[in-house]
Design an enzyme around this catalytic site. Sequence first.
Site, mmCIF file in Angstrom:
data_model
loop_
_atom_site.group_PDB
_atom_site.id
_atom_site.type_symbol
_atom_site.label_atom_id
_atom_site.label_comp_id
_atom_site.label_asym_id
_atom_site.label_seq_id
_atom_site.Cartn_x
_atom_site.Cartn_y
_atom_site.Cartn_z
ATOM 1 N N PRO A 1 5.515 -16.373 -56.467
ATOM 2 C CA PRO A 1 6.859 -17.133 -56.133
ATOM 3 C C PRO A 1 6.895 -17.981 -55.137
ATOM 4 O O PRO A 1 6.004 -18.025 -54.428
ATOM 5 C CB PRO A 1 7.693 -15.645 -55.519
ATOM 6 C CG PRO A 1 6.738 -14.529 -56.054
ATOM 7 C CD PRO A 1 5.392 -14.925 -56.355
ATOM 8 N N SER B 1 10.082 -23.038 -38.913
ATOM 9 C CA SER B 1 10.186 -23.476 -40.355
ATOM 10 C C SER B 1 11.470 -23.522 -40.882
ATOM 11 O O SER B 1 11.494 -23.759 -42.114
ATOM 12 C CB SER B 1 9.046 -22.360 -41.199
ATOM 13 O OG SER B 1 9.843 -21.295 -41.389
ATOM 14 N N TYR C 1 2.661 -16.175 -28.715
ATOM 15 C CA TYR C 1 2.429 -17.307 -29.707
ATOM 16 C C TYR C 1 1.339 -18.052 -28.927
ATOM 17 O O TYR C 1 1.806 -18.668 -28.092
ATOM 18 C CB TYR C 1 3.711 -17.897 -30.116
ATOM 19 C CG TYR C 1 3.760 -18.812 -31.256
ATOM 20 C CD1 TYR C 1 4.489 -18.381 -32.199
ATOM 21 C CD2 TYR C 1 3.353 -20.004 -31.249
ATOM 22 C CE1 TYR C 1 4.565 -19.144 -33.466
ATOM 23 C CE2 TYR C 1 3.099 -20.768 -32.281
ATOM 24 C CZ TYR C 1 3.868 -20.459 -33.488
ATOM 25 O OH TYR C 1 3.934 -21.153 -34.537
#
Length: 554
Positions: free
Chosen positions: A133, A203, A473
């Site tokens: 996918p 994103s 992060y």
Amino acid sequence: MVEHMKWWGWGQEGVSFHHEDKPGLAPFVLERVDLDLHGPGAPVPDFAKFSVPPSQAPGPLREALVAAVGAGHVVDDDLDRVVHAYGKSLRDLVRIRRGDFGRVPDLVVYPGTEQEVEAVLRAALDADAVVIPFGGGSNISGSLEAPRAETRPVLSVDMGRMNALLEVDETSQVARIQAGALGPHLEAQLNGRGWTLGHFPDSFKHSTLGGWIATRSSGMQSDRFGDIADITRAVRVVTPKGVVATRNVPSQSTGPSVREMVLGSEGRLGIITEATVQVHRIAEERVILAYFFPDYGSGLRAMHDIAASDASPSITRVSDANETAFTFATSKKSSGLSAMLSRGVKLYAQKRKGMDLSQMCLSFIGFEGSAAHVKRSRTLVGEIVAKHGGFCVGAGPGKLYDQKKFDTPYIRDFILDRGAIGDVSETSSTWATLETVHDNVVAAANRAFDQIGVKGFIFCHLSHSYHMGACQYFTFAYVASGRRDELEEYDIVKGAIQQAFIDNGATLSHHHAVGREHSRWWEQDVSPAGAAIVRTLLDGVDPGRNLNPGSITG
């Protein structure tokens, strides 16, 4: 009309990073990693010069797919196939610039309905084909590529045509949305009715609802809205066993959660076609304020106290000293009032607050909701920040952060074109271990830089807060030494960081998924017994390993 990113890099054609309006950046980067930003970058790769392996799709499979979705939605164009061969990890970008396309999909299929997805999967299983996918193609953990040794036909099933907001249940505050909806399109459809999903990953512009669910994504405002696992209330998934349809209910006690099995499944269980998700009315007021703390430890302790308080901010973010220095270096040239403010802030921090400017840490805290709620939360947060030696510098920097929050990935392409490696790794751990995790990860990265003989730089920010801990992060960069293959050096640095996560009780990934990039640490993270359970589930649903084989479990 499905949108795709550049075949060779991040984001839209014609959009790129540049440093000429950021006078502090070039000297900063030269000092920290010995990279001269004024040097010429590599030219954009010429696709025509590369050789793309021809499609190996057998005629009967192609005919079955055309019957399922129509001739115009079964594509074997070389460029389209290469776009679907990889995601956008650092490894992907290096390989694609070399013309190393791996096992290119033989066909790209664009279904338009769930029934067409069912027909595509039936045709693929009948032909013993591999099905991967594809959402927006932004994945950076290696979840979109077929095994290189795969000899069976490979199909990339692009969900981009299935991008509609189907229904909003205003009473229950949920919406049904097709899985192929890109972030901006999804928000535009919801905003038009006065609603928001509130999910904004880095994103966002190039990723889809189905991709978020398949990778257990988190967004920049997860403190308020939750991760995608919290937001997703029900799913529909086409699997080899039929269509999985979980119930749209607030909670249930019906054995192991099928919805949870789908979350983070990375296409190994089937193709997500739609989801029912929590939505919220667009807030009356929204503001992001900037703060400074004396050091990273003070900022972490403030974030802990904020999470434990009655305040409920939408964003809690604090950068360590290295990231704060990088942020200052990326600032545009200031003049007039803004320059005076910058000098005044530093003078106030140093002279009035006694801060060491080399250790000072920048924080962004966001507030969203009614005017009364925002006011009360700001007051509570202000008291906590002051308790930990910090101070507020207003909404100006927060507005800039909000405007540029999706632009950071473009920097990676810019430095890669100049011989430098830049990438990210993120994790989560408990409040009690956050500072130790941070310090040990930085130390591990610096040892790795020494091992490969480069001058590297690593920085970090806390990006999401929870009741028991937070996400950290990390971003790292260095110039490839030229003494080894650049991906071999990258593996040494990336591996050191990831192993430090595991060794210090953190998780291998907070929101970037497992894919192939992180699969070597997966069993350490979930335990051998846990890994055996997952493998049994995957083998039971997909005994022929037709669904994205190799992702998660390796």
